[in-house]
Structure formats: structure tokens, C-alpha cells
Design a protein around this motif. Sequence first.
Motif, PDB file in Angstrom:
ATOM      1  N   PRO A 146       0.812  -1.228   0.000  1.00 58.70           N
ATOM      2  CA  PRO A 146       0.000   0.000   0.000  1.00 58.70           C
ATOM      3  C   PRO A 146       0.846   1.280   0.000  1.00 58.70           C
ATOM      4  O   PRO A 146       0.481   2.257  -0.637  1.00 58.70           O
ATOM      5  CB  PRO A 146      -0.799  -0.112   1.299  1.00 58.70           C
ATOM      6  N   ASP A 147       2.003   1.251   0.671  1.00 57.91           N
ATOM      7  CA  ASP A 147       2.802   2.481   0.733  1.00 57.91           C
ATOM      8  C   ASP A 147       3.869   2.546  -0.358  1.00 57.91           C
ATOM      9  O   ASP A 147       4.254   3.638  -0.775  1.00 57.91           O
ATOM     10  CB  ASP A 147       3.447   2.656   2.118  1.00 57.91           C
ATOM     11  N   VAL A 148       4.354   1.398  -0.825  1.00 57.38           N
ATOM     12  CA  VAL A 148       5.418   1.408  -1.829  1.00 57.38           C
ATOM     13  C   VAL A 148       5.124   0.414  -2.946  1.00 57.38           C
ATOM     14  O   VAL A 148       4.935  -0.773  -2.687  1.00 57.38           O
ATOM     15  CB  VAL A 148       6.787   1.029  -1.205  1.00 57.38           C
ATOM     16  N   PHE A 149       5.077   0.898  -4.167  1.00 61.49           N
ATOM     17  CA  PHE A 149       4.989   0.006  -5.325  1.00 61.49           C
ATOM     18  C   PHE A 149       6.392  -0.549  -5.564  1.00 61.49           C
ATOM     19  O   PHE A 149       6.622  -1.735  -5.460  1.00 61.49           O
ATOM     20  CB  PHE A 149       4.469   0.783  -6.534  1.00 61.49           C
ATOM     21  N   SER A 150       7.337   0.329  -5.845  1.00 59.52           N
ATOM     22  CA  SER A 150       8.738  -0.100  -5.919  1.00 59.52           C
ATOM     23  C   SER A 150       9.681   1.086  -5.771  1.00 59.52           C
ATOM     24  O   SER A 150       9.438   2.157  -6.312  1.00 59.52           O
ATOM     25  CB  SER A 150       9.012  -0.807  -7.242  1.00 59.52           C
ATOM     26  N   GLY A 151      10.761   0.842  -5.027  1.00 66.43           N
ATOM     27  CA  GLY A 151      11.748   1.892  -4.785  1.00 66.43           C
ATOM     28  C   GLY A 151      12.843   1.954  -5.843  1.00 66.43           C
ATOM     29  O   GLY A 151      13.739   2.788  -5.757  1.00 66.43           O
ATOM     30  N   GLY A 152      12.789   1.055  -6.837  1.00 66.84           N
ATOM     31  CA  GLY A 152      13.800   1.103  -7.894  1.00 66.84           C
ATOM     32  C   GLY A 152      15.142   0.545  -7.452  1.00 66.84           C
ATOM     33  O   GLY A 152      15.194  -0.414  -6.684  1.00 66.84           O
ATOM     34  N   ALA A 153      16.205   1.155  -7.927  1.00 68.03           N
ATOM     35  CA  ALA A 153      17.554   0.605  -7.732  1.00 68.03           C
ATOM     36  C   ALA A 153      17.931   0.505  -6.259  1.00 68.03           C
ATOM     37  O   ALA A 153      17.425   1.229  -5.410  1.00 68.03           O
ATOM     38  CB  ALA A 153      18.577   1.461  -8.465  1.00 68.03           C
ATOM     39  N   GLU A 154      18.848  -0.404  -5.998  1.00 64.94           N
ATOM     40  CA  GLU A 154      19.319  -0.634  -4.643  1.00 64.94           C
ATOM     41  C   GLU A 154      20.709  -0.023  -4.492  1.00 64.94           C
ATOM     42  O   GLU A 154      21.508  -0.043  -5.428  1.00 64.94           O
ATOM     43  CB  GLU A 154      19.374  -2.158  -4.443  1.00 64.94           C
ATOM     44  N   LYS A 155      20.982   0.511  -3.298  1.00 65.10           N
ATOM     45  CA  LYS A 155      22.227   1.269  -3.097  1.00 65.10           C
ATOM     46  C   LYS A 155      23.487   0.469  -3.462  1.00 65.10           C
ATOM     47  O   LYS A 155      24.325   0.944  -4.217  1.00 65.10           O
ATOM     48  CB  LYS A 155      22.319   1.728  -1.646  1.00 65.10           C
TER      49      LYS A 155
END
Lengths: 249, 87
Positions: free
Chosen positions: A58-67
Motif C-alpha cells: 500500500p505504501d510502496v509500489f517499488s523503490g527502484g535501484a538498490e544502493k
Amino acid sequence: MSGIIETEVKDNGIAYLKMKDEKDKNTFSDDFVHEIIASLDELENNYQPKVLILSGMPDVFSGGAEKQNLLDLCDGKIHVKDLLISERLVNTPFPVIAAMEGHAVGGGFIMAVCSDIVIAARESRYGVVFMALGFTPGMGCTRLLPELVGNYIANEMMYTGKTYKGRELAEKNTQINYILPQAEVMTKAENIALQIIEKNVKSIQLLKHALSAGKKKLLIEARVQEDFMHKLSFAFPETKKTIEELYRK
Amino acid sequence: MDKEKIYAVIKKHMLENLEDLNESDIEPQKSMKDFGANSLDIIEVVSCSMRELNIKIPRSELADINTIDELADKFIAGAAAGGINVK
């Protein structure tokens, strides 16, 4: 499978792929990328769904790349693998509905761009933050984002790296199908899926093949330029510093 | 730089970026999170405010800030130092 991706196929032909990596906010760790691709392979090979609803938390679809992956790219240890997700999504034989209840940034937003029908939430934030991290956009963003939001909005999104509220994008006249209150996103996705499953699966697959041809071509074009720009921009000394600074918790 | 001005800028960006927020609800002793802000909202409010005030403070120095009042103080310190450029 470590349970960060959950798939389900209903008898009516609707498949669900839910990304639920609570800990790392659906960022593209090696495991995550592997599981997404394996899950899509499995759906295609074993179930032949009529339509897929791609969703997150519900809060995150995707954060994309990882550090860590980004830092390894800076050090030249690995090559960009995120494009695999774009290619896999564009090459599915069934239409994909991206139901983004939560935020989608960077590559996370590109997953929606690679889908066929896109639904966003008014309250969540969406952006292609690549440049804010110091390097040029990837995953086919330079070619595919203009398809979804229009050339000039895509320019603005890429150059500024800003994350926009869904309600801001709603005022921009993009091609995003629906920008709804968060609580209505999944209902709308299911409603569209129910209309699609009434159709003959063989015709759905034919249509998907035809409609995705343009995207596949754009992705190939994008790859040539984006890979080249990544080789340069990940090697800038400033890029590594910016990534380390901005990913600090 | 006076705190009232800084506070007004932060408030303006909070009102633009957060849902269902009234100006009269904002209390400096609270965190933006108390008004429904998530991490991306906070980044946007802080970035927009710094841009308008022409100050630059590295993200690492902002990590421990808990309230709007502390953020305003940090901005004052940043402005006094002539801004610290991250890049």
C-alpha cells in the motif's frame, strides 16, 4: 523463493503478481530481480493468464535501484541488470495492468511504464530520480517514459528527478489511465481485468504481440544509448558521492 | 535570516505537498510525520524549502532532525554558514 514476490492465478484467468519486500521497499536487489523474472516466466509457461495485475504494497509500489548495486556499478564491478525487468515485462504474452497504490520511483516507475495499462494513486509519489542520484536514466526510461507521459513532461521528470504526487500528475494530462484515491486503485485494476478476461485468450495474445512491437523496438534503441551513458555517468567521481549521500538513512 | 520567514517557507511547502492539511494545524514542535508526511514528502518539502531560501545542507545533517522547529533552526545555521554545498 524468499517470499518477496507473491503470485496467484485465479480460475477466471486473472493473474496477480504482488511485490512485498517490506524490508527493502521493493528495491531491485539481485534476489528481487531474479524472483520477478522467475515469477513472470512461471506465469507465462505454466498458467497462460489472460491478464496480469502487477502491484506492490500500500505504501510502496517499488523503490527502484538498490544502493549497493549502484555503488558496484560506480566501481565498474557489475553491469546494469535492471533492464532485464523492462525487457521481461514488455515481452509478456498477456497484458499487464500496473496498479500502483504506493510510491514508485526510478526503475520502480519504469516497471509501470513497461506495462500496458497504468493506474496510480493521488496520494502517492512517482518520479524518475536517476539524475538526482547523479547518473543518467536507465531501464528504457529515455524512450518509454515519453510514451506514457508525453515528451515534454518526460523531459521535466528526467531532468529534475522530482517525485510528483499522483494528484500533480493528474493535472498534467499524461497517458496514465487512472489517477485515483489510493483505496480505489486495486478495485479499478480488477474492474479492467474483468473486462479483459471476457475476451478470447488467443486474440488477447495476438493483440498484445502487435501492441508491444513498438515498445520492444523503443527498448532496443534505448538500451544502446542508455548503456553507453551509464558507462560514462557511473564512472563520474561525483556520482558515487551523490549515491552515498542520498541513500543515507 | 529570521526564523519567521523560514518557518513561513516550510509551512508553504508543507501545505503544497501534504494531504488534507490546514495552516492552523501546523505546530512547530511536531514532526512532519505527525501531519501525515511520508519520507518522500519530507524530502520534497525540505528540498523545495532549501531551494527557495537558497541554502544547501547535506542530507546527512538533516537525518537527526525530529521537529519542524529543529528544521528551521538547522536552516538558520545553514544560512549563517553561507550554505554548505554537498557537491
